[in-house]
Design a protein around this motif. Structure first.
Motif, mmCIF file in Angstrom:
data_model
loop_
_atom_site.group_PDB
_atom_site.id
_atom_site.type_symbol
_atom_site.label_atom_id
_atom_site.label_comp_id
_atom_site.label_asym_id
_atom_site.label_seq_id
_atom_site.Cartn_x
_atom_site.Cartn_y
_atom_site.Cartn_z
ATOM 1 N N ALA A 113 -8.198 -5.728 -5.026
ATOM 2 C CA ALA A 113 -8.117 -5.043 -6.319
ATOM 3 C C ALA A 113 -6.710 -5.181 -6.897
ATOM 4 O O ALA A 113 -6.537 -5.353 -8.110
ATOM 5 N N GLY A 114 -5.699 -5.114 -6.025
ATOM 6 C CA GLY A 114 -4.320 -5.307 -6.472
ATOM 7 C C GLY A 114 -4.109 -6.698 -7.037
ATOM 8 O O GLY A 114 -3.452 -6.876 -8.066
ATOM 9 N N PHE A 127 -6.228 4.055 -1.084
ATOM 10 C CA PHE A 127 -7.687 3.995 -1.113
ATOM 11 C C PHE A 127 -8.222 2.733 -1.801
ATOM 12 O O PHE A 127 -9.425 2.523 -1.874
ATOM 13 N N CYS A 128 -7.319 1.858 -2.313
ATOM 14 C CA CYS A 128 -7.736 0.617 -2.969
ATOM 15 C C CYS A 128 -7.520 -0.579 -2.040
ATOM 16 O O CYS A 128 -6.711 -0.538 -1.116
ATOM 17 N N SER A 129 -8.206 -1.664 -2.331
ATOM 18 C CA SER A 129 -8.068 -2.877 -1.527
ATOM 19 C C SER A 129 -6.966 -3.771 -2.084
ATOM 20 O O SER A 129 -6.582 -3.669 -3.250
ATOM 21 N N TYR A 130 -6.466 -4.662 -1.224
ATOM 22 C CA TYR A 130 -5.488 -5.640 -1.695
ATOM 23 C C TYR A 130 -6.109 -6.555 -2.745
ATOM 24 O O TYR A 130 -5.434 -7.007 -3.669
ATOM 25 N N VAL A 138 -0.271 -0.688 -4.532
ATOM 26 C CA VAL A 138 -1.703 -0.401 -4.459
ATOM 27 C C VAL A 138 -1.916 0.953 -3.777
ATOM 28 O O VAL A 138 -1.374 1.185 -2.693
ATOM 29 N N LYS A 151 0.855 -1.186 0.000
ATOM 30 C CA LYS A 151 0.000 0.000 0.000
ATOM 31 C C LYS A 151 0.898 1.246 0.000
ATOM 32 O O LYS A 151 1.856 1.333 0.765
ATOM 33 N N ARG A 177 -1.150 6.550 -7.407
ATOM 34 C CA ARG A 177 -2.441 6.992 -7.927
ATOM 35 C C ARG A 177 -3.155 5.880 -8.688
ATOM 36 O O ARG A 177 -4.327 6.005 -9.026
ATOM 37 N N ARG A 178 -2.439 4.818 -8.970
ATOM 38 C CA ARG A 178 -3.038 3.678 -9.658
ATOM 39 C C ARG A 178 -2.312 2.410 -9.250
ATOM 40 O O ARG A 178 -1.207 2.454 -8.710
ATOM 41 N N ILE A 179 -2.890 1.273 -9.530
ATOM 42 C CA ILE A 179 -2.269 -0.008 -9.219
ATOM 43 C C ILE A 179 -1.228 -0.320 -10.293
ATOM 44 O O ILE A 179 -1.503 -0.196 -11.489
#
Length: 219
Positions: free
Chosen positions: A47-48, A42-45, A39, A18, A23-25
Motif C-alpha cells: 500500500a505504501g 496496520f498497512c502493508s508495504y 506506513v 512502518k 495514521r496515514r501513508i
C-alpha cells in the motif's frame, strides 16, 4: 520500527518505514535523507508503494528543485573572509537595531546571538534569547526589520497562530509607515505599498515582505 527499501530506476533507494504513530501513508523528500514513505503499522508495504507511485511525479519535481537549490547555493558561495566581514558588520548593526525595535514596541528579551546558518534568518528561544543570522546585513532595511520583528513577536506568541500573525502584521505596517515617512528609498516603498494594497492575502504586509525575502538566498 521495521523498514524495507525499494530501488526506483530514476530516484534510487526509497525507504519504506512502518510506524506505530502514523495514521496515514505519507511521502517525504529530505535533501540529505532522501525519499521516505511512512506506513502505518496496520498497512502493508504494498500500500505504501502504491501511494509512492501516485506521488512519484511530485517526488521527481521536488528532487530536481532541491538539486537546483544546491547548485544555486554552491554558485553563490562566498569566501571565508567575506563571511567574517559580514559577521563583524552584523555584530555592530543587528543588536543595536534589535534594541531599537524592542524599545519602540515594548518587548523585553534575554541575550542576542549572531549566528551563521543555512536554515533560517533568525529564531527565538524558550528563554527569550534572540538568534539573528549574519546574512541579515545583506538585506534592505525593511526586510531586516521584518525578520527582527518576527522574532520579537515570538516572545509573546511562541507559535505561528492567528495572534502571532496579527501582531506581526500591525508592527510590520507601522514600521513600513515610519521608514517611508523618513524618506528611505521612497520610490521603492511606494511600489511595495501598492503591491500590499493589491494583495489578497490574509496578512498582506508580512506576505509581501516574505515574498521579497525569498529573493535573498542564505550564503
Amino acid at each position: 520500527m521495521s523498514s524495507r527499501t525499494y530501488n526506483d530506476p530514476e530516484i534510487g533507494p526509497v525507504r519504506l518505514v512502518k510506524s506505530a504513530r502514523a495514521r496515514r501513508i505519507s511521502v517525504r523528500v529530505h535533501p540529505l535523507k532522501g525519499v521516505t514513505v511512512t506506513v502505518p503499522r496496520f498497512c502493508s508495504y504494498a500500500a505504501g508503494l502504491q501511494v509512492f507511485g501516485q506521488c512519484r511525479g511530485w517526488v521527481l519535481k521536488t528532487l530536481e528543485k532541491q538539486k537546483s537549490l544546491r547548485e544555486t547555493a554552491s554558485a553563490s558561495a562566498v569566501a571565508p573572509e567575506q563571511i567574517e566581514a559580514m559577521r563583524q558588520e552584523a555584530k555592530m548593526l543587528l543588536p543595536r537595531r534589535l534594541s531599537e525595535l524592542a524599545e519602540r514596541y515594548g518587548f523585553s528579551y534575554g541575550r542576542v546571538f549572531i549566528k551563521h546558518n543555512s536554515s533560517n534568518w533568525g529564531s527565538c528561544s524558550a528563554r527569550g534569547n534572540i538568534n539573528l543570522n549574519l546574512n541579515l546585513v545583506r538585506l534592505p532595511q525593511l526586510l531586516r526589520d521584518h525578520v527582527i520583528l518576527h522574532e520579537l513577536c515570538h516572545l509573546r506568541h511562541p507559535n505561528h497562530g492567528p495572534e502571532f500573525h496579527a501582531l506581526l502584521e500591525r508592527l510590520d505596517a507601522d514600521n513600513l509607515r515610519l521608514l517611508a515617512g523618513a524618506g528611505e528609498q521612497e520610490q521603492a516603498f511606494r511600489q511595495l505599498q501598492d503591491t500590499i494594497r493589491r494583495s489578497r492575502a490574509g496578512f498582506p504586509v508580512q506576505y509581501v515582505l516574505q515574498q521579497e525575502l525569498k529573493k535573498y538566498p542564505l550564503v
